[in-house]
Design a protein around this motif. Structure first.
Motif, short mmCIF file in Angstrom:
data_model
loop_
_atom_site.label_atom_id
_atom_site.label_comp_id
_atom_site.label_asym_id
_atom_site.label_seq_id
_atom_site.Cartn_x
_atom_site.Cartn_y
_atom_site.Cartn_z
N ALA A 1 0.84 -1.19 0.00
CA ALA A 1 0.00 0.00 0.00
C ALA A 1 0.87 1.24 0.00
N ARG A 2 0.41 2.26 -0.70
CA ARG A 2 1.06 3.58 -0.65
C ARG A 2 0.57 4.25 0.62
N ILE A 3 1.48 4.53 1.54
CA ILE A 3 1.05 5.01 2.86
C ILE A 3 1.51 6.43 3.18
N GLY A 4 2.23 7.08 2.28
CA GLY A 4 2.67 8.42 2.61
C GLY A 4 3.62 9.00 1.60
N GLU A 5 4.25 10.11 2.00
CA GLU A 5 5.13 10.82 1.08
C GLU A 5 6.24 11.50 1.86
N VAL A 6 7.28 11.88 1.12
CA VAL A 6 8.44 12.56 1.69
C VAL A 6 8.42 14.01 1.23
N PHE A 7 8.69 14.93 2.15
CA PHE A 7 8.71 16.34 1.78
C PHE A 7 9.97 16.99 2.33
N SER A 8 10.32 18.14 1.77
CA SER A 8 11.54 18.82 2.17
C SER A 8 11.30 19.61 3.45
N GLY A 9 12.38 19.81 4.20
CA GLY A 9 12.31 20.56 5.43
C GLY A 9 13.69 20.65 6.01
N GLY A 10 13.92 21.70 6.80
CA GLY A 10 15.23 21.89 7.37
C GLY A 10 15.56 20.92 8.48
N LYS A 11 14.56 20.18 8.95
CA LYS A 11 14.80 19.24 10.05
C LYS A 11 13.82 18.09 9.93
N THR A 12 14.08 17.07 10.69
CA THR A 12 13.21 15.91 10.70
C THR A 12 11.81 16.30 11.15
N ALA A 13 10.82 15.84 10.43
CA ALA A 13 9.43 16.07 10.82
C ALA A 13 8.62 14.84 10.48
N LEU A 14 7.69 14.51 11.33
CA LEU A 14 6.82 13.37 11.12
C LEU A 14 5.39 13.84 11.27
#
Length: 324
Positions: free
Chosen positions: A308-321
């Motif tokens: 299953a496709r469960i999410g995506e990756v996005f840019s950011g200056g720090k780790t974020a969930l």
């Protein structure tokens, strides 16, 4: 437990390509321009009473770390703790048979091991594999614009506990859940490697959010998990609604809470708790370009893999969930 590594001097060998700095699934050491060696070890306590199932699931769990690095397992050593004065040795034989059968299925060789007497049975493998030095897959390569694909359902942790407490029938667990847990991640990874795979990790004791967080942290990106897209084993969410839980949920929640974390959707207590459910021999979390994701999903389904496709990756200056 990862805090115990703080203060330890990291290795400086230039041929160590992957160490413990990114909480990856295994270590990788370069042998030559064509071969790198993968080393990993894992063992668990019995999730079920059946010793043969225990052996299979634990072995699949241990071998998975080689697959998640893009490698091929070659040899395995048994790691055994067993109360020989309290349990029949026939039980140990069944555990070892389950593990040996899974090693053979993986195309590797079982070459020995080590056993100690202990109060509680524990079993796993030290696995050695190989990968090309230029084709290593780590949990630290996810890129903005990637999508995330998961290859096994979630919720096994609470189901194990629910069977022990009598809230969930063992027969249903054995029919619907144990075969998936005992299945190797071999085909899933071989299929994914046909694409431009940027990062991978397998989902085990830290739950889906804990391991997604490790990927986000190692890759210095943000990750958004779509709650409505997550696949769960039948009955898992219902067990949380009935008050069942695991001994790891609280620790997994605390781990995630140490990093920037946003819950953008409205969830009930059960829907939130299952995000921290610890997995045993879970699926792979794959990060790859969005334009390739749909084709990979189709290929995985064609191989009878729950994906299953469960999410995506996005840019950011720090780790974020983020959970949406």
């Amino acid at each position: 437990m990862s805090g115990a590594l703080k203060g330890l001097q990291g290795p400086t060998d230039k041929d160590l390509l992957v160490g413990f700095e990114t909480s990856d699934d295994a270590a990788v050491y370069k042998i030559s321009s064509e071969i790198a060696m993968i080393n990993t070890v894992d063992f668990i306590t019995p999730p079920v009473d059946d010793p043969y199932w225990f052996g299979q699931i634990s072995a699949a769990n241990s071998i998975s770390d080689v697959y998640s690095m893009g490698g091929r397992p070659l040899t395995a050593l048994n790691v055994v703790m067993f109360p020989s004065g309290h349990l029949d040795m026939g039980i140990l034989r069944e555990i070892l048979m389950g593990g040996a059968d899974k090693v053979v299925e993986a195309g590797a060789c079982l070459v020995g091991g080590h056993t100690v007497d202990d109060n509680e049975p524990k079993y796993g493998l030290c696995v050695n594999g190989v990968v090309h030095p230029d084709r290593i897959i780590t949990n630290a390569g996810a890129m903005p614009g990637d999508i995330l694909i998961l290859t096994k359902p979630l919720g096994s942790g609470v189901l194990f506990n629910a069977v022990r407490s009598g809230k969930f029938p063992y027969g249903e667990l054995e029919k619907e859940v144990l075969p998936v847990l005992a299945s190797l991640n071999k085909t899933a990874m071989e299929t994914a490697l046909r694409y431009e795979l940027h990062a991978c990790t397998d989902i085990t004791g830290f739950g889906i959010l804990g391991h997604a967080l490790e990927m986000a942290d190692g890759s210095s990106v943000g990750i958004a998990v779509e709650h409505r897209a997550l696949p769960f084993y039948g009955g898992a969410l219902d067990m949380y609604k009935k008050g069942e839980t695991t001994g790891s949920n609280r620790a997994n929640r605390a781990l995630v809470g140490k990093f920037p974390f946003t819950l953008e959707c409205s969830l009930g207590k059960a829907e939130e708790e299952i995000l921290y459910d610890p997995q045993t021999s879970g699926g792979l979390l794959l990060s790859l370009p969005a334009e390739q994701g749909e084709r990979l999903l189709q290929d995985l389904v064609a191989e009878d893999i729950t994906a299953a496709r469960i999410g995506e990756v996005f840019s950011g200056g720090k780790t974020a969930l983020v959970v949406r």
